[in-house]
Design an enzyme around this catalytic site. Structure first.
Site, short mmCIF file in Angstrom:
data_model
loop_
_atom_site.label_atom_id
_atom_site.label_comp_id
_atom_site.label_asym_id
_atom_site.label_seq_id
_atom_site.Cartn_x
_atom_site.Cartn_y
_atom_site.Cartn_z
N ASP A 107 2.52 -42.20 -21.93
CA ASP A 107 2.45 -40.74 -21.98
C ASP A 107 3.26 -40.22 -23.16
O ASP A 107 4.10 -39.34 -23.02
CB ASP A 107 2.96 -40.14 -20.67
CG ASP A 107 2.51 -38.68 -20.49
OD1 ASP A 107 1.55 -38.27 -21.18
OD2 ASP A 107 3.11 -37.97 -19.67
N VAL A 128 13.57 -29.47 -14.02
CA VAL A 128 14.80 -30.13 -14.45
C VAL A 128 15.93 -29.11 -14.38
O VAL A 128 15.80 -27.98 -14.85
CB VAL A 128 14.66 -30.68 -15.88
CG1 VAL A 128 15.96 -31.37 -16.31
CG2 VAL A 128 13.50 -31.67 -15.96
N LYS A 169 16.20 -34.16 -12.31
CA LYS A 169 14.77 -33.88 -12.30
C LYS A 169 14.29 -33.92 -10.86
O LYS A 169 14.40 -34.94 -10.18
CB LYS A 169 14.04 -34.92 -13.14
CG LYS A 169 12.55 -34.69 -13.32
CD LYS A 169 12.00 -35.75 -14.28
CE LYS A 169 10.54 -35.57 -14.56
NZ LYS A 169 10.04 -36.62 -15.49
N GLY A 220 7.86 -28.29 -15.31
CA GLY A 220 6.58 -28.86 -15.69
C GLY A 220 5.63 -28.87 -14.52
O GLY A 220 5.91 -28.32 -13.44
N GLY A 221 4.47 -29.51 -14.73
CA GLY A 221 3.47 -29.54 -13.67
C GLY A 221 3.88 -30.39 -12.50
O GLY A 221 3.38 -30.20 -11.38
N MET A 222 4.78 -31.35 -12.71
CA MET A 222 5.14 -32.27 -11.63
C MET A 222 6.56 -32.07 -11.14
O MET A 222 6.87 -32.38 -10.00
CB MET A 222 4.97 -33.71 -12.11
CG MET A 222 5.05 -34.74 -10.99
SD MET A 222 4.75 -36.42 -11.59
CE MET A 222 6.31 -36.81 -12.34
N ALA A 223 7.45 -31.52 -11.98
CA ALA A 223 8.85 -31.46 -11.60
C ALA A 223 9.55 -30.36 -12.36
O ALA A 223 9.03 -29.81 -13.34
CB ALA A 223 9.53 -32.81 -11.87
#
Length: 680
Positions: free
Chosen positions: A146, A29, A44, A24-27
């Site tokens: 979210d 997995v 993650k 994803g944009g932040m992390a």
């Protein structure tokens, strides 16, 4: 699913990363193996560049790493079958990670992409466990912030799990929905209007996102779409979410009403939290299961109420019920403020039928023979003398009395019955309680707050405040001061206990800084940054300095090195050299190290390296064999430990007698060395 540079790495000496299963944009997995508990988990890992790019400063907001820690704490606080469990959180050489339950399956977003819009029964079956998970979060005082299909996982066995509590916060009336510099966090397609306008979130923001999610499942599309995020956010604020049946005709009215109720732009009109929404979802699911095309009672219950000030059309007055007339003149006065004198009319008596006379209700005698007699005229009633003279003043007095009563009632209910609340700000708790008790007021307490100006234990604020109007028996809510907010002493605590101590002081935990310590055990807090006793403001960040245990020191191999030199080297490193023995050596010169234990690796400060030092070769005194026979002299030298080489003197008469040795008698020579024996 793919591999990258982190695949195969072991984090925190526990989690061996395998293939990457999502990004994803932040992390990212990864599927990973927990070496300690021998189980498969999901790990993650935060992108390494995010915290480096985060703004600095007191108002910069939480870093992305802090969101990881928050996610671990938020999810760990929940125990629910529809919440992805978080097992562990940590940092390994700059890699920040969460260890979580591995859910084998796919996201709800993937389901939407593959199946498009869903049948209403299936849509509700997928939404209900999501609502149940968030209801548990709301009961625990957490708002997810979210909610979206990407954060809903559907396991291969059909279980539905809610993930990613990275934006979760405790629910308060002041919970802001920002991360850094006022930037609204979350996915704009699911943001409640109040998050766009004032960035404040409570459980009803999650309810709004759930309503959008249900709309998307039923229709296969989002209700608000635009070319930019700002355009979508504008629609959230200014446009109602349409009924799903406008996109998919034939949906039951109660399903439309459920979506419209959950996505009301006015947060006060939505279900108060996911627990209330869960009850409504189950009622709608039951109606669908019963095959009801409509359930008027359920639809009415879910339909948004019309609030005062709404611009909906006025009701049709022709359909309103007629108002019954007052049962008595006294009752009539409650509906009419003033009665005009000319509105009062005399009441005529009932007219008798022709040919009747006498009082009404009694039969008249038959008329005698002859021409019919005309009935006597009935005179109109004559008002009593003086009636009109006193009727006006009486009405006036009634009006005055009524106005006075209304004015008196208004004064009493609006002002006269109220007392003035005493001021208790600045008093101690005991003083404030006595003061309020004397004013016949009850006392309640809000959460205490830190304040550098107000001493601990004194009243910081009161609601109602001093001078406000109150009634006897009303409750005054006091907020006490905790005094200056000082960083607590955390040295000697374990890391979790230290973080709890910071949170209890309304301080945010920043990061754990790992350092070696010769005195503090591994995992125990050495101190904090800022130091204990430093005054801060609520919400400020405090880092913890955590012990990595004793620093391991490299030993090295010193065989063949001078013992004196090695001793100085080890002492500078904090190690101790211990000579455990000395030995003769034909190969190692005197004073050099023959062997050591350990021969390498690492030790901790103060531990010893044991060495054996060479005495050099063993020396033996050369015996005096002069005048010995050659054979006897040779044997004597060999018995002493020497090798023998026999040589003849320049003058050799052949007597077979030893004359001298080299080295000479009495000299010290290494054992095993060769002695030259001269003979004549």
């Amino acid at each position: 699913m793919e591999s990258d540079a982190l695949s195969g790495r072991v984090l925190d000496r526990r989690y061996r990363l395998g293939r990457r299963i999502d990004r994803g944009g932040m992390a990212s997995v990864y599927e990973a193996h927990d070496l300690r508990l021998d189980r498969t988990v999901a790990v993650k890992v935060m992108r390494a560049d995010l915290d480096a790019a985060a703004p600095d400063g007191p108002d910069s907001g939480p870093t992305f790493a802090e969101r990881f820690v928050r996610e671990a704490r938020a999810a760990a606080a929940l125990s629910h079958p529809n919440v992805v469990a978080v097992y562990d959180q940590g940092e390994d050489d700059g890699v920040v990670f969460l260890a979580m339950e591995l859910v084998r399956g796919r996201t709800l977003r993937a389901t939407l992409r593959e199946e498009g819009r869903l049948h209403p029964a299936r849509a509700l079956a997928l939404v209900e466990p999501v609502v149940a998970a968030l209801a548990e979060a709301h009961r625990a005082g957490l708002v997810h912030r979210d909610v979206k299909p990407e954060n809903v996982l559907i396991a291969d066995d059909g279980r539905v799990k809610v993930a990613d509590f990275g934006l979760a916060r405790a629910i308060t009336s002041h919970t802001r929905h920002t991360a850094t510099n006022g930037t609204v966090m979350g996915t704009v397609a699911y943001l409640a209007p109040e998050l766009v306008t004032n960035q404040r979130a409570d459980a009803r923001a999650d309810v709004y996102a759930l309503g959008i999610l249900l709309f998307e499942l039923l229709t296969g599309q989002q209700p608000h779409r635009g070319d930019t995020a700002i355009a979508v956010a504008f629609q959230h604020v200014h446009e109602d979410v349409p009924a799903p049946s406008t996109v998919v005709p034939g949906l039951p009215p109660y399903l439309d009403a459920l979506v419209r109720r959950a996505t009301a732009r006015d947060a006060a009109l939505r279900p108060a939290d996911a627990g209330v929404l869960l009850h409504q979802v189950r009622r709608v699911s039951s109606a669908l299961a019963a095959g009801l095309a409509d359930d008027p009672e359920l639809t009415v219950d879910l339909t948004l109420p019309v609030r005062v000030g709404d611009t909906d059309p006025l009701p049709d007055l022709g359909t309103l019920p007629e108002q019954a007339p007052p049962a008595s003149p006294e009752r009539g006065l409650h509906h009419t403020a003033v009665l005009q004198a000319d509105q009062v009319r005399p009441v005529a008596p009932p007219r008798l039928p022709p040919g009747t006379a006498g009082r009404p209700g009694r039969p008249s005698r038959p008329a005698p023979d002859g021409p019919p007699r005309r009935p006597a005229p009935v005179p109109a009633p004559v008002p009593a003398p003086g009636r009109r003279r006193w009727r006006g003043p009486v009405v006036l007095l009634l009006v005055v009395a009524l106005v006075a009563g209304i004015a008196g009632g208004a004064f009493w209910f609006g002002w006269g019955r109220y007392d003035t609340a005493p001021s208790v700000v600045g008093l101690t708790r005991a003083q404030a309680e006595r003061t309020l008790a004397a004013a016949d007021l009850e006392v309640a307490y809000a959460d205490a707050l830190y304040d550098s100006e107000a001493p601990a234990g004194t009243v910081l604020r009161a609601d109602p405040g001093g001078g406000d109007r109150v009634l006897a028996g009303d409750t005054v809510t006091l907020t006490l001061s905790l005094g200056k907010l000082l960083v607590p002493r955390v040295r000697g605590l374990d890391e979790d206990a230290a973080q709890d101590a910071l949170l209890a002081r309304q301080l945010d935990f920043g990061e754990s800084i790992r350092r070696f310590s010769e005195t503090v055990p591994e995992g125990t807090v050495i101190g904090s940054s800022p130091d204990a006793g430093t005054e801060l403001r609520p919400g400020d960040t405090v880092d913890l300095v955590v012990s990595k245990g004793r620093r391991p020191l490299k030993v090295g191999n010193y065989v063949g090195e001078p013992a004196a030199k090695v001793q100085r080297v080890l002492e500078r490193r904090g190690l101790v050299m211990t000579v455990v023995g000395q030995e003769y050596s034909d190969d190692v010169a005197v004073g050099l190290i023959i062997r050591q234990d350990p021969t390498g690796g690492r030790l901790f400060r103060g531990e010893e390296v044991r060495v054996v030092v060479s005495l050099g070769p063993e020396l033996i005194e050369v015996p005096d064999v002069r005048a010995f026979g050659v054979s006897a002299a040779e044997q004597t030298l060999r018995d002493a430990g020497f090798e023998v080489e026999i040589r003849r003197e320049d003058f050799y008469p052949g007597l077979g007698i030893a004359t001298r040795t080299d080295p000479g008698a009495g000299a010290m020579a290494p054992k095993g060395s060769t002695i030259v024996l001269y003979t004549v």
